[in-house]
Design an enzyme around this catalytic site. Structure first.
Site, PDB file in Angstrom:
ATOM      1  N   GLU A  52     -34.282 -17.392  15.847  1.00  0.00           N
ATOM      2  CA  GLU A  52     -33.603 -18.563  15.266  1.00  0.00           C
ATOM      3  C   GLU A  52     -34.156 -18.866  13.876  1.00  0.00           C
ATOM      4  O   GLU A  52     -33.404 -19.128  12.932  1.00  0.00           O
ATOM      5  CB  GLU A  52     -33.804 -19.797  16.157  1.00  0.00           C
ATOM      6  CG  GLU A  52     -33.313 -19.646  17.584  1.00  0.00           C
ATOM      7  CD  GLU A  52     -34.404 -19.143  18.543  1.00  0.00           C
ATOM      8  OE1 GLU A  52     -35.080 -18.155  18.226  1.00  0.00           O
ATOM      9  OE2 GLU A  52     -34.555 -19.742  19.616  1.00  0.00           O
TER      10      GLU A  52
ATOM     11  N   CYS B 141     -38.634 -23.816  16.545  1.00  0.00           N
ATOM     12  CA  CYS B 141     -37.312 -23.482  16.011  1.00  0.00           C
ATOM     13  C   CYS B 141     -36.409 -24.708  16.010  1.00  0.00           C
ATOM     14  O   CYS B 141     -35.574 -24.864  15.112  1.00  0.00           O
ATOM     15  CB  CYS B 141     -36.680 -22.339  16.799  1.00  0.00           C
ATOM     16  SG  CYS B 141     -37.536 -20.781  16.508  1.00  0.00           S
TER      17      CYS B 141
ATOM     18  N   HIS C  89     -39.484 -16.052  15.463  1.00  0.00           N
ATOM     19  CA  HIS C  89     -38.398 -16.161  16.437  1.00  0.00           C
ATOM     20  C   HIS C  89     -37.048 -15.875  15.767  1.00  0.00           C
ATOM     21  O   HIS C  89     -36.888 -16.091  14.562  1.00  0.00           O
ATOM     22  CB  HIS C  89     -38.397 -17.557  17.072  1.00  0.00           C
ATOM     23  CG  HIS C  89     -39.545 -17.759  18.021  1.00  0.00           C
ATOM     24  ND1 HIS C  89     -39.613 -18.812  18.898  1.00  0.00           N
ATOM     25  CD2 HIS C  89     -40.661 -17.004  18.242  1.00  0.00           C
ATOM     26  CE1 HIS C  89     -40.729 -18.713  19.614  1.00  0.00           C
ATOM     27  NE2 HIS C  89     -41.381 -17.631  19.231  1.00  0.00           N
TER      28      HIS C  89
ATOM     29  N   CYS D  85     -37.160 -22.778  21.016  1.00  0.00           N
ATOM     30  CA  CYS D  85     -38.429 -23.463  21.293  1.00  0.00           C
ATOM     31  C   CYS D  85     -38.565 -24.698  20.386  1.00  0.00           C
ATOM     32  O   CYS D  85     -37.728 -24.933  19.512  1.00  0.00           O
ATOM     33  CB  CYS D  85     -39.596 -22.506  21.067  1.00  0.00           C
ATOM     34  SG  CYS D  85     -39.934 -22.198  19.317  1.00  0.00           S
TER      35      CYS D  85
HETATM   36  N1  LIG Z   1     -36.085 -19.055  21.686  1.00  0.00           N
HETATM   37  C1  LIG Z   1     -36.895 -18.010  21.493  1.00  0.00           C
HETATM   38  N2  LIG Z   1     -36.642 -17.162  20.473  1.00  0.00           N
HETATM   39  C2  LIG Z   1     -37.431 -16.074  20.254  1.00  0.00           C
HETATM   40  O1  LIG Z   1     -37.171 -15.297  19.341  1.00  0.00           O
HETATM   41  N3  LIG Z   1     -38.509 -15.857  21.095  1.00  0.00           N
HETATM   42  C3  LIG Z   1     -39.293 -14.628  20.943  1.00  0.00           C
HETATM   43  C4  LIG Z   1     -40.776 -14.744  20.753  1.00  0.00           C
HETATM   44  C5  LIG Z   1     -41.288 -13.512  21.462  1.00  0.00           C
HETATM   45  O2  LIG Z   1     -41.146 -12.382  20.609  1.00  0.00           O
HETATM   46  C6  LIG Z   1     -40.333 -13.367  22.635  1.00  0.00           C
HETATM   47  C7  LIG Z   1     -40.770 -14.086  23.886  1.00  0.00           C
HETATM   48  O3  LIG Z   1     -41.673 -13.275  24.563  1.00  0.00           O
HETATM   49  P1  LIG Z   1     -42.093 -13.445  26.090  1.00  0.00           P
HETATM   50  O4  LIG Z   1     -43.056 -14.609  26.156  1.00  0.00           O
HETATM   51  O5  LIG Z   1     -40.828 -13.737  26.880  1.00  0.00           O
HETATM   52  O6  LIG Z   1     -42.733 -12.157  26.455  1.00  0.00           O
HETATM   53  O7  LIG Z   1     -39.120 -13.924  22.179  1.00  0.00           O
HETATM   54  C8  LIG Z   1     -38.798 -16.695  22.112  1.00  0.00           C
HETATM   55  C9  LIG Z   1     -38.020 -17.786  22.358  1.00  0.00           C
HETATM   56  C10 LIG Z   1     -38.347 -18.690  23.495  1.00  0.00           C
HETATM   57  O8  LIG Z   1     -38.346 -19.994  23.131  1.00  0.00           O
HETATM   58 ZN   LIG Z   2     -38.682 -20.525  18.465  1.00  0.00          ZN
END
Ligand SMILES: Nc1nc(=O)n([C@H]2C[C@H](O)[C@@H](COP(=O)(O)O)O2)cc1CO
Ligand SMILES: [Zn+2]
Length: 162
Positions: A82, A109, A80, A106
């Site tokens: 973060e 993170c 992710h 999430c």
């Molecule tokens: N806060 C976040 N930071 C992130 O970098 N992500 C990333 C993980 C996946 O590569 C994408 C989410 O994919 P999708 O489920 O919307 O197709 O975003 C996801 C979240 C959500 O919690």
């Molecule tokens: Zn995360």
């Protein structure tokens, strides 16, 4: 004597703008996320976007979301934004810093944010607010005293000729 220009971007626009710019490096076809970590004195310390770990090819690993077999989906592999921003930092401590992020962090993170000593999160989108990961994330951030604040969009549009 000429006056200073007045239409410069604010700190918030600057840091969230950098977070959005970082997100544009993401190869994820569905959700691109960017993060920017800022010191208490408004210095940018680190940036990150969601992507695969070093050595894991963007062309070979999957970008699927809904395959039955989780090994064929992206979720086991993507870091992710973060966490990448935290891991990309090569300086000393992130204690007392702020994180600007385009999507609410999430639970995984959130743990890293708390343990890194980041004390404030400014987030733009919260599209997964009703998911267990975000509910748990907020529970931990609240318990740890990490403040999170929704970014207020100013309406400013920036176009850059590259
Ligand atoms: N806060 C976040 N930071 C992130 O970098 N992500 C990333 C993980 C996946 O590569 C994408 C989410 O994919 P999708 O489920 O919307 O197709 O975003 C996801 C979240 C959500 O919690
Ligand atoms: Zn995360």
């Amino acid at each position: 004597m000429s006056e200073k220009r007045e239409d410069y971007i604010s700190w918030d626009e600057y840091f969230m703008g950098v977070a959005y710019l970082s997100s544009m490096r993401s190869k994820d076809p569905n959700t691109q996320v960017g993060a920017c970590i800022v010191s208490p004195k408004n210095k940018i310390l680190s940036m990150g976007y969601n992507g695969l770990p070093i050595g894991c090819s963007d062309d070979e690993f999957p970008w699927n979301r809904v395959e039955k077999d989780p090994v064929l989906n992206k979720y086991f592999y993507t870091t992710h934004s973060e966490l990448n921003a935290i891991l990309n930092y090569r300086g000393g401590s992130l204690e007392g810093s702020k994180m600007y992020v385009t999507l609410f962090p999430c639970n995984e993170c959130a743990k890293a944010i708390i343990q890194a000593g980041i004390t404030k999160i400014v987030y733009a989108d919260d599209k997964y607010d009703d998911t267990p990961a975000v509910v748990a994330s907020k529970k931990m951030l609240d318990a740890a005293g990490v403040v999170y604040e929704k970014y207020e969009f100013s309406g400013r549009k920036i176009e850059i000729d590259l």
